[in-house]
Design a protein around this motif. Sequence first.
Motif, PDB file in Angstrom:
ATOM      1  N   GLN A   1       0.849  -1.139  -0.305  1.00 40.40           N
ATOM      2  CA  GLN A   1      -0.011  -0.351  -0.206  1.00 40.40           C
ATOM      3  C   GLN A   1       1.029   1.234   0.116  1.00 40.40           C
ATOM      4  O   GLN A   1       0.667   1.972  -0.883  1.00 40.40           O
TER       5      GLN A   1
ATOM      6  N   ASP B   1       0.121   4.592  -2.672  1.00 39.63           N
ATOM      7  CA  ASP B   1       0.092   5.550  -2.061  1.00 39.63           C
ATOM      8  C   ASP B   1       1.354   7.111  -2.144  1.00 39.63           C
ATOM      9  O   ASP B   1       0.907   7.840  -1.167  1.00 39.63           O
TER      10      ASP B   1
ATOM     11  N   SER C   1       2.343   6.955   0.607  1.00 34.57           N
ATOM     12  CA  SER C   1       3.107   7.044   1.951  1.00 34.57           C
ATOM     13  C   SER C   1       3.955   6.615   2.971  1.00 34.57           C
ATOM     14  O   SER C   1       3.772   6.448   4.082  1.00 34.57           O
TER      15      SER C   1
ATOM     16  N   ARG D   1       7.580  12.574  -3.871  1.00 29.60           N
ATOM     17  CA  ARG D   1       6.325  12.010  -4.347  1.00 29.60           C
ATOM     18  C   ARG D   1       5.880  12.269  -5.394  1.00 29.60           C
ATOM     19  O   ARG D   1       5.333  10.758  -5.576  1.00 29.60           O
TER      20      ARG D   1
ATOM     21  N   ARG E   1       5.382   8.908  -7.397  1.00 31.83           N
ATOM     22  CA  ARG E   1       3.407   8.387  -8.079  1.00 31.83           C
ATOM     23  C   ARG E   1       4.295   8.785  -9.387  1.00 31.83           C
ATOM     24  O   ARG E   1       2.905   7.322 -10.211  1.00 31.83           O
TER      25      ARG E   1
ATOM     26  N   ARG F   1      -2.629  -5.604  -3.813  1.00 31.22           N
ATOM     27  CA  ARG F   1      -1.817  -5.071  -2.405  1.00 31.22           C
ATOM     28  C   ARG F   1      -1.706  -6.133  -1.524  1.00 31.22           C
ATOM     29  O   ARG F   1      -2.465  -7.007  -1.110  1.00 31.22           O
TER      30      ARG F   1
END
Length: 296
Positions: free
Chosen positions: A216, A220, A222, A246, A250, A275
């Motif tokens: 995950q 994203d 994160s 970031r 992405r 995922r």
Amino acid sequence: MLETPALLAHTSDLDLVIRHVLAGLGHGIHAGRERGAGVEFSEYRAYAPGDEWRRVDWKLLARADRYYVREAERDSHVAVWLWLDATASMAERSHDMPGIDKLWYARTMLACMAAIAQRQGDAFGLIVCTGGRAEFTPASRGPRQLRRVLAALSKARPEGVLPDADALKSCLHFARAQSLVFAASDFLDWPSPLSEALMRLRGMRHDVRLMSLRTQAEVDASFRAGSGYRDPEAGAGLHRLQGADREAYRAALAAHFAQVSTDCRQRDFPYYEARIEQAPAAALRGWLQLASARRP
């Protein structure tokens, strides 16, 4: 009750994980084998009106004092091959679920496929790419074969890089007969010797189906600001992902997997993205449903 990947990962009993993931899963890998007056014995069942008397097992009648019919199957002549990427990048762990990494998830998906193939009566085998080599478990049928495949999956460790293109090309000897290939990888390396081998198999009219695994955090971006990472396969230095990086990360990742998806679509590969934080049963169901929407 075991419900999440993190809880499932706490057991080393792959059989237990398979039973949980497959509970209530009604999908098969393919149409399978045809029941009837075939040539290979499958099982006994109680006699029903309309069954041919020549299919009654008279010796069993003498022992059990009941009529049983010998059920047989016609071989579909489809071998199922499970292809596991066990290179170093598959050691990537979930940031949210301790104990879960890409290799554990891929191993679980392919173990469930092996169990389904065994239930359907298919011959199935395993290829593990790890440490620059390809390790084979030859295709066969039955419960003993399932034990061999599960043992090979259990001992797989994330190591090194993929075999080179020549090595993989030379090992496609299993592809003489019609085959159905399930490959699980993160596909961060694309194109690669693995993708070239899979495309070659598809060009030979084999049915190839891919599962691409990500965390995950990869999806994203994160990661914590300033987190350090090192490419475990390229051996490059330490990199840090700053806040400003970031969006670029992405965009680069989206472009990469868009290309993977496009290549798969052009070559008629069912391609499923999962995922590793997903419930394994849901990911397996999605992979099977996507694959069943097409025919080789």
